[in-house]
Design an enzyme around this catalytic site. Structure first.
Site, PDB file in Angstrom:
ATOM      1  N   GLY A  58     -12.712 -33.707 -38.939  1.00  0.00           N
ATOM      2  CA  GLY A  58     -12.351 -32.715 -40.291  1.00  0.00           C
ATOM      3  C   GLY A  58     -12.310 -31.265 -40.546  1.00  0.00           C
ATOM      4  O   GLY A  58     -12.082 -30.550 -39.488  1.00  0.00           O
TER       5      GLY A  58
ATOM      6  N   LYS B 224     -18.607 -30.232 -39.875  1.00  0.00           N
ATOM      7  CA  LYS B 224     -18.512 -30.878 -37.674  1.00  0.00           C
ATOM      8  C   LYS B 224     -19.569 -29.834 -37.060  1.00  0.00           C
ATOM      9  O   LYS B 224     -20.319 -30.237 -36.330  1.00  0.00           O
ATOM     10  CB  LYS B 224     -17.617 -30.365 -37.454  1.00  0.00           C
ATOM     11  CG  LYS B 224     -15.966 -31.118 -38.565  1.00  0.00           C
ATOM     12  CD  LYS B 224     -15.499 -30.583 -37.713  1.00  0.00           C
ATOM     13  CE  LYS B 224     -14.558 -29.247 -37.693  1.00  0.00           C
ATOM     14  NZ  LYS B 224     -14.523 -29.106 -39.328  1.00  0.00           N
ATOM     15  N   SER B 225     -19.575 -28.459 -37.151  1.00  0.00           N
ATOM     16  CA  SER B 225     -20.510 -27.938 -35.995  1.00  0.00           C
ATOM     17  C   SER B 225     -22.416 -28.392 -36.288  1.00  0.00           C
ATOM     18  O   SER B 225     -23.125 -28.379 -35.267  1.00  0.00           O
ATOM     19  CB  SER B 225     -20.271 -26.295 -36.458  1.00  0.00           C
ATOM     20  OG  SER B 225     -18.827 -26.509 -35.536  1.00  0.00           O
TER      21      SER B 225
ATOM     22  N   GLU C 116     -14.781 -26.867 -31.361  1.00  0.00           N
ATOM     23  CA  GLU C 116     -14.015 -26.475 -31.657  1.00  0.00           C
ATOM     24  C   GLU C 116     -13.143 -27.680 -30.187  1.00  0.00           C
ATOM     25  O   GLU C 116     -12.529 -25.935 -29.839  1.00  0.00           O
ATOM     26  CB  GLU C 116     -13.909 -25.035 -31.678  1.00  0.00           C
ATOM     27  CG  GLU C 116     -14.715 -24.750 -33.078  1.00  0.00           C
ATOM     28  CD  GLU C 116     -14.540 -24.863 -34.597  1.00  0.00           C
ATOM     29  OE1 GLU C 116     -13.265 -24.966 -34.264  1.00  0.00           O
ATOM     30  OE2 GLU C 116     -14.500 -24.729 -35.624  1.00  0.00           O
TER      31      GLU C 116
ATOM     32  N   GLN D 147     -10.166 -28.802 -30.674  1.00  0.00           N
ATOM     33  CA  GLN D 147      -9.205 -28.832 -31.048  1.00  0.00           C
ATOM     34  C   GLN D 147      -8.020 -27.317 -30.231  1.00  0.00           C
ATOM     35  O   GLN D 147      -7.019 -27.271 -30.507  1.00  0.00           O
ATOM     36  CB  GLN D 147      -9.091 -28.332 -32.253  1.00  0.00           C
ATOM     37  CG  GLN D 147      -9.455 -27.055 -33.287  1.00  0.00           C
ATOM     38  CD  GLN D 147     -10.546 -26.549 -33.813  1.00  0.00           C
ATOM     39  OE1 GLN D 147     -11.808 -27.747 -33.815  1.00  0.00           O
ATOM     40  NE2 GLN D 147     -10.357 -25.679 -34.105  1.00  0.00           N
TER      41      GLN D 147
ATOM     42  N   CYS E 219     -12.117 -28.431 -57.707  1.00  0.00           N
ATOM     43  CA  CYS E 219     -12.624 -29.244 -58.978  1.00  0.00           C
ATOM     44  C   CYS E 219     -13.535 -29.949 -57.599  1.00  0.00           C
ATOM     45  O   CYS E 219     -13.896 -30.875 -58.755  1.00  0.00           O
ATOM     46  CB  CYS E 219     -10.879 -30.142 -58.803  1.00  0.00           C
ATOM     47  SG  CYS E 219     -10.847 -31.205 -56.715  1.00  0.00           S
TER      48      CYS E 219
END
Length: 169
Positions: A18, A24-25, A93, A95, A152
């Site tokens: 995400g 996520k963590s 992490e 990625q 928004c």
């Protein structure tokens, strides 16, 4: 009948993907805590590039929760530091790691380990981030989380990169 590592030996790969601020963590830590409650031997790694909240020796969430982790900068470092008794291996992490993480996590799952990965799946341009695309393809379970747009209130599906406080092109 489908055949895969999950069915044959009990190992599998989970990806929590995400955008930034999507939790996520926090979700990785929740799964790690539940594994510990189940009396599983758990080992947590994280990219050494992430020193937010707690420094490099822990995974931290925006809400202040932390869990100890081993900082690494490559799949090879994970392999060298891997506890042979670990039943659950978590990497935050992901990625930021090299493509060598893909065969590593496949091997871990094939050897019966539960592998939990968390990472940002796309960069601010909407391009796959590091090995995340391939990891999502090989995983048995994928959860894609969204943040909330602060302008928004709708689900946020992209990251916004800022340079000197201004949105990047």
């Amino acid at each position: 009948m489908s055949v895969g590592s999950f069915q044959l030996n009990g190992g599998w790969i989970e990806v929590i993907a995400g955008v930034m601020f999507s939790g996520k963590s926090e979700e990785l830590m929740r799964r790690v805590r539940r594994s510990l409650i189940a009396k599983k031997r758990v080992q947590v790694f994280k990219s050494h590039l992430d020193d937010r909240y707690t420094g490099v020796y822990a995974v931290g969430s925006h809400d202040g929760r932390i869990i100890d982790a081993i900082p690494v900068d490559s799949a090879e470092q994970i392999a060298l530091r891997l506890d042979p008794q670990a039943q659950v291996v978590a990497i935050d992490e992901v990625q930021f790691l090299d493509p060598g993480v893909i065969p590593l996590v496949n091997t871990l799952a094939e050897r019966g380990r539960r592998v939990i990965l968390a990472g940002t799946d796309i960069d601010f341009r909407g391009e796959p981030f590091g090995p995340m695309g391939a990891l999502m393809c090989v995983a048995e379970f994928v959860d894609k989380l969204h943040a909330i747009c602060v302008l928004c209130g709708a689900p946020a599906t992209r990251n916004q990169r800022l340079i000197d406080g201004r949105p990047a092109r």
